[in-house]
Design an enzyme around this catalytic site. Structure first.
Site, PDB file in Angstrom:
ATOM      1  N   TYR A 105       0.843  -1.213   0.000  1.00  0.00           N
ATOM      2  CA  TYR A 105       0.000   0.000   0.000  1.00  0.00           C
ATOM      3  C   TYR A 105       0.870   1.253   0.000  1.00  0.00           C
ATOM      4  O   TYR A 105       0.676   2.158  -0.816  1.00  0.00           O
ATOM      5  CB  TYR A 105      -0.901  -0.033   1.232  1.00  0.00           C
ATOM      6  CG  TYR A 105      -1.938   1.075   1.285  1.00  0.00           C
ATOM      7  CD1 TYR A 105      -2.893   1.210   0.287  1.00  0.00           C
ATOM      8  CD2 TYR A 105      -1.962   1.965   2.360  1.00  0.00           C
ATOM      9  CE1 TYR A 105      -3.857   2.215   0.353  1.00  0.00           C
ATOM     10  CE2 TYR A 105      -2.931   2.970   2.433  1.00  0.00           C
ATOM     11  CZ  TYR A 105      -3.867   3.089   1.423  1.00  0.00           C
ATOM     12  OH  TYR A 105      -4.818   4.086   1.492  1.00  0.00           O
ATOM     13  N   LYS A 119       1.107   3.902  -3.177  1.00  0.00           N
ATOM     14  CA  LYS A 119       0.667   5.298  -3.080  1.00  0.00           C
ATOM     15  C   LYS A 119       1.836   6.255  -3.304  1.00  0.00           C
ATOM     16  O   LYS A 119       1.651   7.349  -3.859  1.00  0.00           O
ATOM     17  CB  LYS A 119       0.018   5.553  -1.723  1.00  0.00           C
ATOM     18  CG  LYS A 119      -1.338   4.887  -1.561  1.00  0.00           C
ATOM     19  CD  LYS A 119      -2.407   5.516  -2.471  1.00  0.00           C
ATOM     20  CE  LYS A 119      -3.797   5.004  -2.147  1.00  0.00           C
ATOM     21  NZ  LYS A 119      -4.832   5.649  -2.969  1.00  0.00           N
TER      22      LYS A 119
END
Ligand code: UDP
Length: 312
Positions: free
Chosen positions: A145, A149
């Site tokens: 994650y 991002k």
């Protein structure tokens, strides 16, 4: 404006669609329903300004007609979801974000990326300020994650620098409210669900780690303001009221009237020890700050979860 929103059926995405429609925009929502749910948008069925397309943005797609704005929210976002779908998470942040940027470029539209406080990893600077480059474990369980991002932020800046796309980047801190999934593993739905069932609250570690919780309506207001700003660098959006997870558990007990016990469970690997946004930049740039207190926001959320409990 005509705005394309990826992740429209997600928790924050669905609230953003509501806000955009309330402001008089038309919305084309995209979602592959990996973690989002049609139920979050059921109330918009038949709305003349809204269309929902089932689309995985990692795969090629085209949108007909003019587009003025592109908002990229699509991603698994709870630790449980991105641990279950690490590859999809990396793909949507990289290839998916790339496709949404291509759409903005092709249409001459503005572009808003919703990034995350996870970009700071287990932060060394407290409270977290946008100029901090972060402390991320690139091979830990959360890296799928965090790095996805961080890549999404990098490719957004590249499209701005190379092609002049009018981009904005929001770094979203912990957010809660109606339409969160009861079983997404995050602390707000987990504690509320446990309290409403009279089960013990599961505190991870000693509960000394801190978080701060922003009500979704406040967060969406920040996103809405940011998407019309000329700021290209990331802007933190979150609530600066910081508390330990143990304090948060006490708040849940107080609010729900539950008397359930607290049980301690192992702290997940790389769980950030402290997290709280510095929102000075959002205040100065957007005139934005959260307005809804934790007590008010939790009341509204409890009401929603009580409704869900009544139907299961
Ligand atoms: N947490 C907890 N019990 C739970 C779920 C989460 O103590 O049942 C803790 C978790 O370890 C973390 C914090 O609550 O420190 C917030 O977790 P969440 O999954 O909501 O989001 P995160 O901020 O870690 O992305």
């Amino acid at each position: 404006m005509r705005i394309v929103v990826s992740g429209a059926a997600g928790f924050i995405g669905s609230h953003l669609c509501d806000r955009l429609l309330a402001e008089g925009h038309t919305v084309v929502g995209l979602d592959n329903f990996l973690t989002g749910s049609r139920g979050n948008l059921a109330h918009l069925a038949g709305h003349a300004g809204f269309r929902l397309l089932e689309q995985d943005i990692v795969q090629p797609f085209a949108i007909e007609g003019a587009v003025d704005g592109v908002v990229n929210l699509a991603s698994p976002a709870s630790p449980k979801d991105y641990l279950d779908y690490p590859i999809e998470t990396l793909q949507v942040g990289s290839a998916g974000t790339g496709r949404m940027l291509e759409l903005a470029l092709e249409k001459g539209a503005r572009f808003l990326l919703t990034s995350t406080s996870e970009c700071y990893g287990d932060p060394l600077v407290h409270p977290q300020v946008e100029s901090d480059w972060g402390n991320v474990n690139p091979v830990g369980p959360r890296s799928c994650y965090d790095e996805s991002k961080r890549f999404a932020e990098a490719i957004t800046m590249a499209y701005h620098r190379k092609h002049g796309v009018r981009t904005n980047i929001a770094r979203i801190f912990n957010t809660y409210g109606p339409r969160m999934k009861l079983n997404d593993g995050r602390v707000v739905p987990a504690f509320l669900d446990q309290a409403l069932r009279g089960e013990p609250l599961t505190v991870f570690g000693a509960g000394a780690q801190t978080r701060s919780f922003c009500y979704v309506r406040d967060l969406v207001d920040g996103l809405y303001r940011l998407m019309f700003s000329e700021e290209r660098y990331p802007v933190n959006l979150g609530n600066p009221r910081e508390m330990t997870i143990l304090e948060f558990a006490a708040e849940i007990h107080r609010l729900t009237g539950a008397r359930s016990a607290i049980v301690f469970r192992p702290l997940p690997e790389d769980d950030p020890k402290r997290r709280c946004p510095d929102i000075g930049k959002a205040r100065a740039l957007l005139g934005w700050e959260p307005r809804i207190s934790l007590e008010e926001g939790l009341e509204l959320t409890v009401e929603y979860f009580r409704g869900l409990h009544a139907t299961v």
